[in-house]
Scaffold this active site. Sequence first.
Site, mmCIF file in Angstrom:
data_model
loop_
_atom_site.group_PDB
_atom_site.id
_atom_site.type_symbol
_atom_site.label_atom_id
_atom_site.label_comp_id
_atom_site.label_asym_id
_atom_site.label_seq_id
_atom_site.Cartn_x
_atom_site.Cartn_y
_atom_site.Cartn_z
ATOM 1 N N HIS A 1 18.146 6.888 -33.229
ATOM 2 C CA HIS A 1 16.933 7.569 -32.746
ATOM 3 C C HIS A 1 16.653 8.820 -33.579
ATOM 4 O O HIS A 1 17.474 9.235 -34.390
ATOM 5 C CB HIS A 1 17.037 7.894 -31.250
ATOM 6 C CG HIS A 1 18.203 8.791 -30.869
ATOM 7 N ND1 HIS A 1 18.195 10.148 -31.070
ATOM 8 C CD2 HIS A 1 19.404 8.502 -30.301
ATOM 9 C CE1 HIS A 1 19.329 10.665 -30.620
ATOM 10 N NE2 HIS A 1 20.097 9.688 -30.163
ATOM 11 N N HIS B 1 11.900 15.841 -30.432
ATOM 12 C CA HIS B 1 10.498 15.601 -30.067
ATOM 13 C C HIS B 1 9.947 16.879 -29.458
ATOM 14 O O HIS B 1 10.694 17.699 -28.927
ATOM 15 C CB HIS B 1 10.390 14.427 -29.084
ATOM 16 C CG HIS B 1 11.310 14.552 -27.885
ATOM 17 N ND1 HIS B 1 11.008 15.324 -26.795
ATOM 18 C CD2 HIS B 1 12.542 14.032 -27.639
ATOM 19 C CE1 HIS B 1 11.997 15.251 -25.914
ATOM 20 N NE2 HIS B 1 12.966 14.487 -26.409
ATOM 21 N N HIS C 1 19.242 4.573 -22.891
ATOM 22 C CA HIS C 1 18.501 4.846 -21.654
ATOM 23 C C HIS C 1 19.243 4.287 -20.446
ATOM 24 O O HIS C 1 18.660 3.634 -19.589
ATOM 25 C CB HIS C 1 17.078 4.278 -21.741
ATOM 26 C CG HIS C 1 16.251 4.955 -22.781
ATOM 27 N ND1 HIS C 1 15.099 4.425 -23.303
ATOM 28 C CD2 HIS C 1 16.422 6.146 -23.419
ATOM 29 C CE1 HIS C 1 14.593 5.246 -24.199
ATOM 30 N NE2 HIS C 1 15.372 6.295 -24.300
ATOM 31 N N GLU D 1 21.992 17.761 -26.794
ATOM 32 C CA GLU D 1 20.547 18.013 -26.859
ATOM 33 C C GLU D 1 20.211 19.391 -26.299
ATOM 34 O O GLU D 1 20.551 19.709 -25.158
ATOM 35 C CB GLU D 1 19.801 16.940 -26.056
ATOM 36 C CG GLU D 1 18.300 17.195 -25.949
ATOM 37 C CD GLU D 1 17.544 16.059 -25.269
ATOM 38 O OE1 GLU D 1 18.105 15.395 -24.386
ATOM 39 O OE2 GLU D 1 16.368 15.856 -25.638
ATOM 40 N N ARG E 1 26.030 12.602 -27.428
ATOM 41 C CA ARG E 1 24.754 13.221 -27.811
ATOM 42 C C ARG E 1 24.787 14.657 -27.299
ATOM 43 O O ARG E 1 25.347 14.924 -26.237
ATOM 44 C CB ARG E 1 23.554 12.469 -27.206
ATOM 45 C CG ARG E 1 22.203 13.130 -27.495
ATOM 46 C CD ARG E 1 20.984 12.223 -27.231
ATOM 47 N NE ARG E 1 20.782 11.879 -25.833
ATOM 48 C CZ ARG E 1 21.082 10.721 -25.294
ATOM 49 N NH1 ARG E 1 21.586 9.747 -26.033
ATOM 50 N NH2 ARG E 1 20.877 10.488 -23.998
ATOM 51 N N ASP F 1 14.948 19.253 -20.956
ATOM 52 C CA ASP F 1 15.524 17.993 -21.472
ATOM 53 C C ASP F 1 16.834 18.352 -22.162
ATOM 54 O O ASP F 1 16.823 18.815 -23.311
ATOM 55 C CB ASP F 1 14.522 17.350 -22.439
ATOM 56 C CG ASP F 1 15.000 15.996 -22.966
ATOM 57 O OD1 ASP F 1 16.067 15.519 -22.515
ATOM 58 O OD2 ASP F 1 14.299 15.431 -23.831
ATOM 59 N N ASP G 1 22.301 13.282 -19.615
ATOM 60 C CA ASP G 1 20.991 13.652 -20.166
ATOM 61 C C ASP G 1 20.063 13.792 -18.975
ATOM 62 O O ASP G 1 19.634 12.789 -18.401
ATOM 63 C CB ASP G 1 20.518 12.550 -21.133
ATOM 64 C CG ASP G 1 19.215 12.910 -21.835
ATOM 65 O OD1 ASP G 1 18.561 13.903 -21.431
ATOM 66 O OD2 ASP G 1 18.843 12.187 -22.789
ATOM 67 N N ASP H 1 0.822 -1.217 0.000
ATOM 68 C CA ASP H 1 0.000 0.000 0.000
ATOM 69 C C ASP H 1 0.856 1.268 0.000
ATOM 70 O O ASP H 1 0.418 2.326 0.435
ATOM 71 C CB ASP H 1 -1.014 -0.009 1.159
ATOM 72 C CG ASP H 1 -0.318 -0.125 2.508
ATOM 73 O OD1 ASP H 1 0.922 -0.287 2.527
ATOM 74 O OD2 ASP H 1 -1.009 -0.058 3.528
ATOM 75 N N TYR I 1 26.786 6.787 -31.551
ATOM 76 C CA TYR I 1 27.079 5.807 -30.496
ATOM 77 C C TYR I 1 27.837 4.625 -31.101
ATOM 78 O O TYR I 1 27.320 3.946 -31.993
ATOM 79 C CB TYR I 1 25.764 5.317 -29.868
ATOM 80 C CG TYR I 1 24.831 6.467 -29.537
ATOM 81 C CD1 TYR I 1 24.949 7.154 -28.337
ATOM 82 C CD2 TYR I 1 23.867 6.900 -30.463
ATOM 83 C CE1 TYR I 1 24.119 8.235 -28.050
ATOM 84 C CE2 TYR I 1 23.038 7.981 -30.192
ATOM 85 C CZ TYR I 1 23.161 8.643 -28.977
ATOM 86 O OH TYR I 1 22.345 9.709 -28.709
ATOM 87 N N GLU J 1 18.510 16.798 -30.816
ATOM 88 C CA GLU J 1 19.410 15.925 -30.070
ATOM 89 C C GLU J 1 20.085 14.843 -30.904
ATOM 90 O O GLU J 1 19.880 13.649 -30.676
ATOM 91 C CB GLU J 1 18.662 15.291 -28.902
ATOM 92 C CG GLU J 1 17.328 14.647 -29.253
ATOM 93 C CD GLU J 1 16.648 14.029 -28.018
ATOM 94 O OE1 GLU J 1 17.306 13.196 -27.360
ATOM 95 O OE2 GLU J 1 15.503 14.377 -27.727
ATOM 96 N N HIS K 1 8.183 13.821 -23.855
ATOM 97 C CA HIS K 1 7.859 13.560 -25.267
ATOM 98 C C HIS K 1 6.437 14.071 -25.410
ATOM 99 O O HIS K 1 5.469 13.361 -25.151
ATOM 100 C CB HIS K 1 7.972 12.076 -25.597
ATOM 101 C CG HIS K 1 9.398 11.593 -25.522
ATOM 102 N ND1 HIS K 1 9.759 10.295 -25.758
ATOM 103 C CD2 HIS K 1 10.561 12.250 -25.261
ATOM 104 C CE1 HIS K 1 11.078 10.169 -25.628
ATOM 105 N NE2 HIS K 1 11.590 11.337 -25.325
HETATM 106 N N1 GLY Z 1 15.812 12.149 -22.094
HETATM 107 C C1 GLY Z 1 14.781 11.727 -22.934
HETATM 108 C C2 GLY Z 1 14.980 12.216 -24.301
HETATM 109 O O1 GLY Z 1 15.972 12.836 -24.583
HETATM 110 O O2 GLY Z 1 14.144 12.060 -25.137
HETATM 111 MN MN MN Z 2 17.148 13.959 -23.184
HETATM 112 MN MN MN Z 3 14.916 14.460 -25.602
#
Ligand code: GLY
Ligand code: MN
Ligand code: MN
Length: 434
Positions: A351, A355, A244, A415, A413, A272, A261, A40, A389, A385, A362
């Site tokens: 990827h 977004h 991730h 972003e 990366r 983000d 990130d 709970d 890799y 972004e 997202h």
């Molecule tokens: N950190 C999630 C993304 O970059 O979409």
């Molecule tokens: Mn991100």
């Molecule tokens: Mn992102």
Amino acid sequence: MQQTEYMQAEYRQRREKLMAKIGGGTAIFRSSPVAVMHNDVEYAFRQDSDFFYLTGFNEPEAVAVLAPHHEEHKFVLFVQPKDPEKEIWNGYRAGVEGAKEYYGADEAYSITELDEHLPKYLEKADRIYYHFGRDRAFNDTIIKHWQHFMRIYPKRGIGPIAIEDPGPILHAMRMIKSPAELELIRKAIAISVEAHNHAREFAKPGRYEYEIQAEIEHIFRLRGGDGPAYPSIVASGPNACILHYIQNNRQLQEGDLLLIDAGCSYGYYNGDITRTFAVSGKMSGEQKAIYEIVLEAQKQALACIQPGNPWNQIHETAVSVIVEGLMELGLLAGNKEEIIKEEKYKPFYMHRTGHWLGLDVHDAGVYQHGEQAQLLQPGQVTTVEPGIYIGPYTKPVEGQPEISDRWRGIGVRIEDDVLVTPEGHEVLTAGVPK
Ligand code: GLY
Ligand code: MN
Ligand code: MN
């Protein structure tokens, strides 16, 4: 618990705008439920973004009804009633009266009275706007009421003959941010920027990834943020190649790149940001070569962000720069157009380049309308972004060059969060150096 007048007016405007579009229909939105972590013990409550966007009401077990055709009650809330016993355990509730007084509902009822009162708001509707969600029991409730009106339709000749998802209408609204939303996004981003800049100072060989995560998330809360917008990724060395990665338990080594990130959530709006840098201050030749390609890809992708340009141009531009760069390094070979068309770059860049960003990380909003790409419009907020890799598992597609070991373990990366403006764009996250 109370909203400022400014925000009350904001939520009202959003509801009115939606109601103007649904005309004869009735829209029904379900709040998030109370979510159980184990036994709970509950998860921290996070309101459903559509529900919050339209109401600002931050309690579970609630239903909002928008009935533009109803004479008196165009906005109705069903909420958890006041209950001192329960409130002692789980926090204050606005209650039925509070729903009207503080949240501007024309009428409010206890959620336990939904079956009794909902039909009043459906009987004259030509359709029901409702998103079938994960809550099966509530889906069934909606179907039950709809079937009732369909059963008696022959006698009445009016009633909701269809159930339509409100997403396309509502999410087109959410895609364009209002000044009030941009204030919150800027705040979320300001905290995220501070945390990233601190992390770069703090990171050095010998530290653990989780120590850096702790510093970042400390700043998120210290500055009044809700916490991380998503699980923070603090990925050193080869961990940067796991998109991730959230274990965050490796010790930083001399010569590592560190990919962070992380973004703060503030008032449910999100930052983000990703940065990649050398832990000991200086990149190796290979690291630098990859970094420069990603940086150039991002620069050119950013240049595409102008009202009227198609959304997918951002991604296509980034891919083009990345392919060209990897070809120069001998990591891809052959005809550039063919590499792009057959997606032979995908082992390195798997990827999309961005977004929408807002109440959800997202965020809501479509990217494509059939054959036609979404066009950029002022008020949209998107991430940009690109990344490359080259992990231990990266395997070139058939016919492409083998990967020499000196490239392995490099993940980069970069972003940023970008607002589309009438003149072009504004990089909201420019406060973190690249
Ligand atoms: N950190 C999630 C993304 O970059 O979409
Ligand atoms: Mn991100
Ligand atoms: Mn992102």
